[in-house]
Design a protein around this motif. Structure first.
Motif, PDB file in Angstrom:
ATOM      1  N   GLU A 288     -17.852 -52.371 -20.893  1.00 48.08           N
ATOM      2  CA  GLU A 288     -19.097 -52.765 -20.241  1.00 48.08           C
ATOM      3  C   GLU A 288     -18.890 -53.067 -18.758  1.00 48.08           C
TER       4      GLU A 288
ATOM      5  N   LEU B 158     -20.045 -46.214 -24.879  1.00 44.89           N
ATOM      6  CA  LEU B 158     -19.764 -47.482 -24.211  1.00 44.89           C
ATOM      7  C   LEU B 158     -18.383 -47.982 -24.615  1.00 44.89           C
TER       8      LEU B 158
ATOM      9  N   VAL C  38     -25.957 -46.640 -22.889  1.00 41.76           N
ATOM     10  CA  VAL C  38     -24.816 -45.753 -22.647  1.00 41.76           C
ATOM     11  C   VAL C  38     -24.408 -45.127 -23.969  1.00 41.76           C
TER      12      VAL C  38
ATOM     13  N   THR D 232     -16.763 -51.837 -16.681  1.00 44.62           N
ATOM     14  CA  THR D 232     -16.591 -50.592 -15.920  1.00 44.62           C
ATOM     15  C   THR D 232     -17.937 -50.011 -15.539  1.00 44.62           C
ATOM     16  N   TRP D 233     -18.893 -50.051 -16.468  1.00 48.72           N
ATOM     17  CA  TRP D 233     -20.229 -49.530 -16.176  1.00 48.72           C
ATOM     18  C   TRP D 233     -20.938 -50.389 -15.136  1.00 48.72           C
TER      19      TRP D 233
ATOM     20  N   SER E 144     -20.091 -36.172 -16.545  1.00 46.94           N
ATOM     21  CA  SER E 144     -20.827 -36.655 -17.711  1.00 46.94           C
ATOM     22  C   SER E 144     -21.225 -35.514 -18.637  1.00 46.94           C
TER      23      SER E 144
ATOM     24  N   ASP F 219     -20.535 -36.946 -10.663  1.00 46.36           N
ATOM     25  CA  ASP F 219     -20.711 -37.748 -11.876  1.00 46.36           C
ATOM     26  C   ASP F 219     -21.506 -36.993 -12.942  1.00 46.36           C
TER      27      ASP F 219
ATOM     28  N   THR G 299     -26.441 -41.535 -20.196  1.00 47.77           N
ATOM     29  CA  THR G 299     -26.974 -42.822 -19.738  1.00 47.77           C
ATOM     30  C   THR G 299     -28.493 -42.749 -19.674  1.00 47.77           C
TER      31      THR G 299
END
Length: 162
Positions: A142, A139, A136, A144-145, A74, A70, A120
């Motif tokens: 929402e 974004l 975030v 999904t997060w 990211s 991740d 994040t």
């Protein structure tokens, strides 16, 4: 053995970190590493820090693999936002995530994971309600997060610590 090394994993970690940071195995570096490895856990014991109980050690490896993946993804996404054409297309925002995780060590690890992942930021945690406020950078969805934090991180951390 517990009197000399009340926190053996901490001692090992401090010893290895000290050697790696000094980039040397010369006697002064080894002496400092041993001193850190022996004194820091004694100080922790004097402060009354609870021992961490890990219930699923193999879950730590699975979590670490997910976190590294991740973080790489990211980094790539944030670099595209900052350097690429998507700079003006992004919508940053705040989201509230209801957490079931209550273990303080699990919450600390979750805070480290979230804050180390580019894009994040752990903003606030309300212990009374168990709500996490997360910022975030990009974004899009929402839900999904929320699912990512709960299913990918919180579930594993609860498996490890609770």
């Amino acid at each position: 053995m517990r009197r000399i090394l009340p926190y053996p994993i901490l001692s090992l970690g401090l010893f290895v970190a000290s050697i790696l940071l000094s980039a040397s195995v010369a006697p002064p570096s080894l002496a400092l590493a041993v001193l850190l490895a022996l004194l820091a856990p004694i100080i922790m014991l004097a402060l009354g820090v609870d021992r961490v109980r890990v219930k699923a050690p193999m879950a730590i490896m699975r979590l670490a693999i997910d976190v590294v993946g991740d973080i790489v993804r990211s980094n790539w996404a944030v670099s595209h936002i900052i350097l690429g054409r998507r700079r003006h297309e992004r919508t940053s925002g705040f989201i509230h995530i209801p957490l079931d995780l209550r273990d303080r060590y699990g919450l600390a690890v979750l805070a480290i994971i979230i804050t180390s992942t580019p894009g994040t930021l752990w903003v606030e945690y309300e212990s009374a309600t168990g709500r996490l406020l997360l910022h975030v950078l990009d974004l899009v969805d929402e839900e999904t997060w929320v699912r990512l934090i709960k299913d990918r991180y919180e579930r594993r951390l609860m498996e490890i610590f609770e």
